[in-house]
Each structure stands twice: as structure tokens, then as C-alpha cells.
Design a protein around this motif. Structure first.
Motif, mmCIF file in Angstrom:
data_model
loop_
_atom_site.group_PDB
_atom_site.id
_atom_site.type_symbol
_atom_site.label_atom_id
_atom_site.label_comp_id
_atom_site.label_asym_id
_atom_site.label_seq_id
_atom_site.Cartn_x
_atom_site.Cartn_y
_atom_site.Cartn_z
ATOM 1 N N UNK A 293 7.353 -19.660 18.957
ATOM 2 C CA UNK A 293 8.139 -20.505 19.824
ATOM 3 C C UNK A 293 9.265 -19.075 20.354
ATOM 4 N N UNK A 294 8.721 -19.246 22.054
ATOM 5 C CA UNK A 294 9.694 -18.331 22.903
ATOM 6 C C UNK A 294 9.508 -16.992 21.400
ATOM 7 N N UNK A 295 8.998 -16.596 21.353
ATOM 8 C CA UNK A 295 8.580 -15.118 20.655
ATOM 9 C C UNK A 295 8.941 -14.960 19.206
ATOM 10 N N UNK A 296 9.391 -16.112 18.501
ATOM 11 C CA UNK A 296 9.494 -16.184 17.341
ATOM 12 C C UNK A 296 9.779 -17.323 16.142
ATOM 13 N N UNK A 297 8.609 -17.118 15.349
ATOM 14 C CA UNK A 297 7.587 -17.637 14.179
ATOM 15 C C UNK A 297 8.995 -18.712 13.437
ATOM 16 N N UNK A 298 8.681 -19.245 13.112
ATOM 17 C CA UNK A 298 9.746 -20.110 12.270
ATOM 18 C C UNK A 298 8.768 -20.538 10.880
ATOM 19 N N UNK A 299 8.885 -20.767 10.298
ATOM 20 C CA UNK A 299 8.439 -21.149 9.209
ATOM 21 C C UNK A 299 8.911 -22.746 8.684
ATOM 22 N N UNK A 300 7.934 -24.126 8.959
ATOM 23 C CA UNK A 300 8.013 -25.262 8.766
ATOM 24 C C UNK A 300 7.473 -25.963 8.007
ATOM 25 N N UNK A 301 8.056 -27.366 7.395
ATOM 26 C CA UNK A 301 6.940 -27.967 6.099
ATOM 27 C C UNK A 301 7.943 -28.869 6.288
ATOM 28 N N UNK B 24 5.685 -33.774 13.693
ATOM 29 C CA UNK B 24 6.824 -33.980 12.297
ATOM 30 C C UNK B 24 5.877 -33.548 11.321
ATOM 31 N N UNK B 25 6.055 -32.666 10.442
ATOM 32 C CA UNK B 25 5.218 -32.162 8.983
ATOM 33 C C UNK B 25 5.319 -32.875 8.280
ATOM 34 N N UNK B 26 4.026 -33.423 7.466
ATOM 35 C CA UNK B 26 3.711 -33.950 6.634
ATOM 36 C C UNK B 26 3.886 -33.687 5.294
ATOM 37 N N UNK C 256 11.628 -31.834 11.893
ATOM 38 C CA UNK C 256 10.811 -32.275 13.180
ATOM 39 C C UNK C 256 10.560 -30.943 13.958
ATOM 40 N N UNK C 257 10.095 -31.374 14.910
ATOM 41 C CA UNK C 257 9.783 -29.865 15.732
ATOM 42 C C UNK C 257 9.736 -30.615 17.531
ATOM 43 N N UNK C 258 11.096 -30.214 18.312
ATOM 44 C CA UNK C 258 10.588 -30.782 19.408
ATOM 45 C C UNK C 258 10.061 -29.727 21.157
ATOM 46 N N UNK C 259 8.961 -29.244 21.382
ATOM 47 C CA UNK C 259 8.320 -27.979 21.925
ATOM 48 C C UNK C 259 8.726 -28.533 23.486
ATOM 49 N N UNK C 260 9.754 -28.143 23.981
ATOM 50 C CA UNK C 260 9.562 -28.325 25.472
ATOM 51 C C UNK C 260 8.241 -28.174 26.335
ATOM 52 N N UNK C 261 7.686 -29.203 27.358
ATOM 53 C CA UNK C 261 7.238 -28.933 27.893
ATOM 54 C C UNK C 261 6.239 -27.011 28.065
ATOM 55 N N UNK C 262 7.623 -26.599 28.932
ATOM 56 C CA UNK C 262 6.840 -25.103 29.766
ATOM 57 C C UNK C 262 7.371 -24.189 28.843
ATOM 58 N N UNK D 226 0.114 -32.944 10.196
ATOM 59 C CA UNK D 226 1.500 -32.638 11.171
ATOM 60 C C UNK D 226 1.099 -34.203 11.784
ATOM 61 N N UNK D 227 2.332 -34.721 12.080
ATOM 62 C CA UNK D 227 1.864 -35.562 13.520
ATOM 63 C C UNK D 227 2.551 -35.369 14.918
ATOM 64 N N UNK D 228 2.205 -35.221 15.251
ATOM 65 C CA UNK D 228 1.956 -34.964 17.070
ATOM 66 C C UNK D 228 1.960 -36.013 18.238
ATOM 67 N N UNK D 229 3.745 -36.105 18.958
ATOM 68 C CA UNK D 229 4.059 -37.112 19.550
ATOM 69 C C UNK D 229 4.129 -36.785 21.620
ATOM 70 N N UNK D 230 3.030 -37.051 22.016
ATOM 71 C CA UNK D 230 3.174 -36.794 23.020
ATOM 72 C C UNK D 230 2.861 -37.611 24.442
ATOM 73 N N UNK D 231 4.053 -37.140 25.446
ATOM 74 C CA UNK D 231 4.023 -37.177 26.787
ATOM 75 C C UNK D 231 4.314 -36.293 27.700
#
Length: 161
Positions: free
Chosen positions: A84-92, A74-76, A96-102, A119-124
Motif C-alpha cells: 500500500x502506498x509504496x510500502x510492503x507490510x507483512x500480515x497474518x 481480515x486475515x483468517x 485487519x487492514x483498511x484500504x481507502x478507495x484511492x 482473507x475476509x474482504x468487506x467492501x462498500x
């Protein structure tokens, strides 16, 4: 695992606590990147859930890497780029961004950054900020340049067509 609420452990202010330097997979502190530990707890025998605040100074980056599990970002504050997956995404702020483990991914500050990217990084599972096991580098692909205006890799256009 606990099923009891403990305010001493389960309420953490990530804005007021002192930041620590994050460690890379080699155990060496990452340049320009700090973190503040938030609340965390074991939710299963060997699985911890947690959240941390990450502060990236202008010009800093997490190189392409994977994690033991999935996470949400979560961008603060400020703008950055996630790869991710070969593509750049600008975020601000507010994204919120979900990144699968793989998925290998990298995060960096925007090239025009003048303030820290937060950023806030939530992990499991959650890994301590200073743990070398927090991420595994993937050397195959460097982070690309910032996407330009009108690029399909810009977050708003990719998400909203």
C-alpha cells in the motif's frame, strides 16, 4: 434497498460454500485465487455492502490495483504481504487492514507459504467475485520482495513502533 432481514440471503457460511475462481479486469480467471461469496445487500439505491472469503494458493498474487470503493481485509489463515502506498507490510492471522478507495494496493502470499492464505474482504460498494469491474489494475509499480526481519515495513513494527 431492503430494510427487512431475510435469513436466506443475509446468513451465508463462507467456510462451507463452494469457492469460485475470481476474474481479473480482463474477465479471465485469476490463477490460484478463489473466493466464496458471503452476505451482501443494497444499503442505498446504488451501493451494496458485502463480504467474501478469498483463498490465495501459495505463489499467487493480486497485482497492484484499485477498487470502486474502500474495503477492509481480515486475515483468517497463513501469512501474506499487502503493498500500500509504496510500502510492503507483512500480515497474518487476526490482522485487519483498511484500504481507502484511492490507494493502489496489491496482495500476495508470503514467499515461504506452504498453505493457502485466506482473507475476509468487506467492501462498500461490494462487487461480485466474478465481476471484471471488481478491480482496476495499476501498471506503474510491481510488488516488491518480502520485507526482511527488522525491516520497518513489517506490520508489527510499523503499527507498534
Amino acid at each position: 434497498m431492503t430494510d427487512e432481514f431475510d435469513a436466506q440471503r443475509h446468513i451465508r457460511n463462507v467456510l462451507e460454500k463452494r469457492a469460485v475462481l475470481l476474474a481479473g479486469p480482463d474477465g479471465v480467471a485469476l490463477s490460484g485465487i478463489e473466493g466464496v461469496e458471503g452476505a451482501a445487500e443494497m444499503i442505498d439505491r446504488d451501493v451494496e455492502i458485502g463480504v467474501d472469503r478469498l483463498v490465495m494458493r501459495p505463489g499467487s498474487a493480486f497485482e497492484l490495483h484499485t477498487h470502486p470503493g474502500a474495503h477492509l481485509l481480515y486475515v483468517l489463515r497463513a501469512r501474506g504481504v499487502i503493498h500500500v502506498d509504496g510500502i510492503d507490510y507483512e500480515i497474518g492471522p487476526g490482522d485487519t487492514i483498511y484500504v481507502p478507495a484511492r490507494y493502489a494496493h496489491g496482495v500476495r502470499t508470503h514467499r515461504a507459504a506452504r498453505e493457502p492464505f485466506e482473507l475476509l474482504a468487506f467492501g462498500v460498494p461490494h462487487m461480485p467475485l466474478t465481476s471484471p469491474e471488481r478491480m482496476t489494475l495499476v501498471p506503474e509499480e510491481p510488488l516488491a520482495a518480502d520485507p526482511g526481519p527488522g525491516s520497518p515495513a513489517r506490520l508489527g513494527e510499523a503499527a507498534h513502533g
